[in-house]
Design a protein around this motif. Structure first.
Motif, PDB file in Angstrom:
ATOM      1  N   ARG A  19       0.811  -1.225   0.000  1.00 28.42           N
ATOM      2  CA  ARG A  19       0.000   0.000   0.000  1.00 28.42           C
ATOM      3  C   ARG A  19       0.837   1.263   0.000  1.00 28.42           C
ATOM      4  NH1 ARG A  19      -5.238  -0.547   3.891  1.00 28.42           N
ATOM      5  NH2 ARG A  19      -6.056  -2.476   2.998  1.00 28.42           N
ATOM      6  N   TYR A  20       1.874   1.321   0.819  1.00 32.60           N
ATOM      7  CA  TYR A  20       2.583   2.589   0.921  1.00 32.60           C
ATOM      8  C   TYR A  20       3.557   2.809  -0.226  1.00 32.60           C
ATOM      9  CZ  TYR A  20       7.357   1.718   2.717  1.00 32.60           C
ATOM     10  OH  TYR A  20       8.665   1.383   2.868  1.00 32.60           O
ATOM     11  N   PRO A  23       2.173   4.302  -6.162  1.00 34.29           N
ATOM     12  CA  PRO A  23       2.230   5.727  -6.511  1.00 34.29           C
ATOM     13  C   PRO A  23       0.925   6.461  -6.184  1.00 34.29           C
ATOM     14  CG  PRO A  23       2.769   4.344  -8.406  1.00 34.29           C
ATOM     15  CD  PRO A  23       2.395   3.442  -7.286  1.00 34.29           C
ATOM     16  N   GLN A  24      -0.194   5.791  -6.299  1.00 37.62           N
ATOM     17  CA  GLN A  24      -1.479   6.425  -6.041  1.00 37.62           C
ATOM     18  C   GLN A  24      -1.866   6.401  -4.563  1.00 37.62           C
ATOM     19  OE1 GLN A  24      -1.029   3.619  -7.793  1.00 37.62           O
ATOM     20  NE2 GLN A  24      -2.656   2.164  -7.491  1.00 37.62           N
ATOM     21  N   SER A  25      -0.939   6.008  -3.686  1.00 32.78           N
ATOM     22  CA  SER A  25      -1.247   5.958  -2.259  1.00 32.78           C
ATOM     23  C   SER A  25      -1.513   7.346  -1.692  1.00 32.78           C
ATOM     24  CB  SER A  25      -0.117   5.286  -1.483  1.00 32.78           C
ATOM     25  OG  SER A  25       1.031   6.096  -1.467  1.00 32.78           O
ATOM     26  N   GLY A  26      -0.956   8.358  -2.299  1.00 33.79           N
ATOM     27  CA  GLY A  26      -1.198   9.721  -1.857  1.00 33.79           C
ATOM     28  C   GLY A  26      -0.442  10.113  -0.601  1.00 33.79           C
ATOM     29  N   LEU A  27       0.495   9.281  -0.166  1.00 28.46           N
ATOM     30  CA  LEU A  27       1.265   9.594   1.033  1.00 28.46           C
ATOM     31  C   LEU A  27       2.388  10.558   0.692  1.00 28.46           C
ATOM     32  CD1 LEU A  27       1.628   6.072   2.703  1.00 28.46           C
ATOM     33  CD2 LEU A  27       0.103   7.919   3.373  1.00 28.46           C
ATOM     34  N   ASN A  28       2.513  11.600   1.484  1.00 34.54           N
ATOM     35  CA  ASN A  28       3.627  12.511   1.281  1.00 34.54           C
ATOM     36  C   ASN A  28       4.880  11.908   1.914  1.00 34.54           C
ATOM     37  OD1 ASN A  28       3.527  13.006   4.063  1.00 34.54           O
ATOM     38  ND2 ASN A  28       2.221  14.796   3.807  1.00 34.54           N
ATOM     39  N   ARG A  32       5.270   8.665   4.542  1.00 34.10           N
ATOM     40  CA  ARG A  32       6.017   7.460   4.151  1.00 34.10           C
ATOM     41  C   ARG A  32       7.135   7.164   5.150  1.00 34.10           C
ATOM     42  NH1 ARG A  32       5.823   9.707  -0.988  1.00 34.10           N
ATOM     43  NH2 ARG A  32       8.036  10.193  -0.873  1.00 34.10           N
TER      44      ARG A  32
END
Length: 64
Positions: A19-20, A23-28, A32
């Protein structure tokens, strides 16, 4: 009991990793890094069943 908890943990960590890293996880970057640090901490080895239960609970929180 401990072996079952360890097996569950491995599955949870594989899911966290998938998940992390998406690319589309949206985590900055900060989020991360937080996931990476928690993962490192949770991967510490301990024979305690209480530690293993809590470790698995924290790992499930990373998935939310």
């Amino acid at each position: 009991m401990g072996k079952k908890l360890d097996e569950e943990f491995v599955l949870y960590m594989l899911e966290v990793e998938q998940r992390y890293q998406m690319p589309q996880s949206g985590l900055n970057k900060h989020a991360r890094l937080r996931v990476e640090q928690w993962s490192k901490t949770l991967c510490q080895v301990s024979p305690s069943l209480v530690w293993k239960r809590n470790r698995n609970l924290y790992t499930m929180l990373l998935l939310n």
